[in-house]
Design a protein around this motif. Structure first.
Motif, PDB file in Angstrom:
ATOM      1  N   GLY A  23       0.786  -1.220   0.000  1.00  0.00           N
ATOM      2  CA  GLY A  23       0.000   0.000   0.000  1.00  0.00           C
ATOM      3  C   GLY A  23       0.818   1.269   0.000  1.00  0.00           C
ATOM      4  N   GLY A  24       2.143   1.165  -0.159  1.00  0.00           N
ATOM      5  CA  GLY A  24       2.990   2.352  -0.154  1.00  0.00           C
ATOM      6  C   GLY A  24       2.661   3.345  -1.244  1.00  0.00           C
ATOM      7  N   THR A  25       2.208   2.852  -2.384  1.00  0.00           N
ATOM      8  CA  THR A  25       1.850   3.736  -3.495  1.00  0.00           C
ATOM      9  C   THR A  25       0.761   4.717  -3.094  1.00  0.00           C
ATOM     10  OG1 THR A  25       2.445   2.067  -5.135  1.00  0.00           O
ATOM     11  CG2 THR A  25       0.948   3.789  -5.866  1.00  0.00           C
ATOM     12  N   PHE A  26      -0.123   4.297  -2.202  1.00  0.00           N
ATOM     13  CA  PHE A  26      -1.252   5.137  -1.825  1.00  0.00           C
ATOM     14  C   PHE A  26      -0.856   6.252  -0.858  1.00  0.00           C
ATOM     15  CE2 PHE A  26      -2.931   1.102  -3.170  1.00  0.00           C
ATOM     16  CZ  PHE A  26      -3.854   1.505  -4.116  1.00  0.00           C
ATOM     17  N   VAL A  27       0.384   6.225  -0.414  1.00  0.00           N
ATOM     18  CA  VAL A  27       0.935   7.346   0.350  1.00  0.00           C
ATOM     19  C   VAL A  27       1.820   8.186  -0.562  1.00  0.00           C
ATOM     20  CG1 VAL A  27       2.410   8.007   2.284  1.00  0.00           C
ATOM     21  CG2 VAL A  27       0.880   6.050   2.510  1.00  0.00           C
ATOM     22  N   PHE A 149       0.896   0.502 -12.501  1.00  0.00           N
ATOM     23  CA  PHE A 149       0.409   1.338 -11.410  1.00  0.00           C
ATOM     24  C   PHE A 149       0.957   0.890 -10.067  1.00  0.00           C
ATOM     25  CE2 PHE A 149      -2.874   2.262  -8.168  1.00  0.00           C
ATOM     26  CZ  PHE A 149      -2.751   3.643  -8.166  1.00  0.00           C
ATOM     27  N   GLY A 150       0.740  -0.361  -9.697  1.00  0.00           N
ATOM     28  CA  GLY A 150       1.385  -0.933  -8.531  1.00  0.00           C
ATOM     29  C   GLY A 150       0.637  -0.834  -7.224  1.00  0.00           C
ATOM     30  N   GLY A 151      -0.466  -0.077  -7.166  1.00  0.00           N
ATOM     31  CA  GLY A 151      -1.178   0.069  -5.908  1.00  0.00           C
ATOM     32  C   GLY A 151      -1.688  -1.263  -5.388  1.00  0.00           C
ATOM     33  N   ALA A 152      -1.231  -1.640  -4.197  1.00  0.00           N
ATOM     34  CA  ALA A 152      -1.647  -2.873  -3.524  1.00  0.00           C
ATOM     35  C   ALA A 152      -1.309  -4.137  -4.308  1.00  0.00           C
ATOM     36  CB  ALA A 152      -3.138  -2.841  -3.215  1.00  0.00           C
ATOM     37  N   VAL A 153      -0.277  -4.083  -5.154  1.00  0.00           N
ATOM     38  CA  VAL A 153       0.103  -5.289  -5.883  1.00  0.00           C
ATOM     39  C   VAL A 153       0.583  -6.367  -4.913  1.00  0.00           C
ATOM     40  CG1 VAL A 153       2.489  -4.520  -6.317  1.00  0.00           C
ATOM     41  CG2 VAL A 153       1.413  -6.182  -7.849  1.00  0.00           C
ATOM     42  N   GLY A 154       1.178  -5.957  -3.786  1.00  0.00           N
ATOM     43  CA  GLY A 154       1.583  -6.939  -2.781  1.00  0.00           C
ATOM     44  C   GLY A 154       0.392  -7.660  -2.176  1.00  0.00           C
TER      45      GLY A 154
END
Length: 249
Positions: A23-27, A149-154
């Protein structure tokens, strides 16, 4: 100096979140947009800046990696690198509007699977079970998403591995962090060569430094969290980011 400080703090938070649960992308992305970067440039800058933090986290976990199901670590990492590069290429050549509209639904799906995947596996009597080919195909598409994009890919990765193999969130976290680093690393090469990520060097440096510190510290913290607590962090992150994206939309 307030803008670089804000971006530095956002980098610390983003690096730590990626190491602990995702979730780091969302920050990172909202912080860069808030200081005036266009969304596409902010997306590229955040991806480049978060790579060293992801690599720092992967280094902490290097002795704890275990294969995901029947897929080897080398094969999974290689497919993540390829997928990340393809996703980054798509970001550079395609409009973001259509994919951006799908992101909330992808996150909602990931959250549901993460929350109920283990219950589904229990109801079936055992994990669904996936062949190495199925795992690698799924990982490729996750890599494309991670590069684009990568948001929440983890979170998506842990959801896939959880329902496929019954893999616990804590046990899968070292591999999740490593695959995140692989996706981001290949995407970064393309962004540095073909995007405007280097047009904001001060902001890029501030986020990069923060992400390294947050990623290193977050990985050490995640190793001390119980499986139940880590799962709670992941679900909280998933629900929060999904709700925020639907509200934004």
């Amino acid at each position: 100096m307030m803008e670089p400080l804000l971006v530095l703090l956002a980098g610390v938070a983003a690096g730590a979140l990626n190491a602990i649960g995702g979730g780091g992308t969302f920050v990172a992305l909202p912080a860069l947009v808030a200081v005036g970067l266009p969304p596409v440039v902010a997306n590229a800058v955040s991806r480049v800046a978060l790579v060293p933090g992801a690599v720092a986290s992967a280094w902490v976990y290097r002795r704890e990696l275990a294969p995901v199901g029947t897929a080897s670590t080398k094969a999974l990492t290689a497919i993540s690198v390829v997928g990340g590069a393809v996703g980054a290429g798509l970001l550079l050549v395609l409009p973001a509007a259509s994919f951006d509209a799908a992101v909330p639904w992808l996150l909602a799906f990931a959250t549901v699977v993460l929350a109920f995947g283990r219950h589904l596996s229990s109801a079936l009597g055992r994990p669904v079970g996936m062949s190495a080919r199925t795992v690698l195909i799924g990982q490729f598409f996750l890599g494309v998403y991670g590069g684009y994009f990568g948001g929440a890919v983890g979170i998506l990765m842990l959801a896939l591995w959880g329902i496929g193999f019954g893999l616990d969130a804590a046990a899968g976290n070292p591999m999740r962090v490593t695959q995140l680093a692989a996706m981001y690393l290949s995407a970064t090469v393309l962004f540095l060569l073909a995007s405007d990520a280097l047009t904001a060097p001060l902001l890029l440096t501030a986020m990069l430094v923060g992400a390294v510190a947050g990623g290193f510290a977050g990985a050490h913290l995640a190793r001390r969290l119980s499986a139940r607590l880590l799962r709670g962090v992941l679900l909280t992150t998933a629900v929060t980011t999904t709700v925020l994206y639907f509200l934004r939309g």
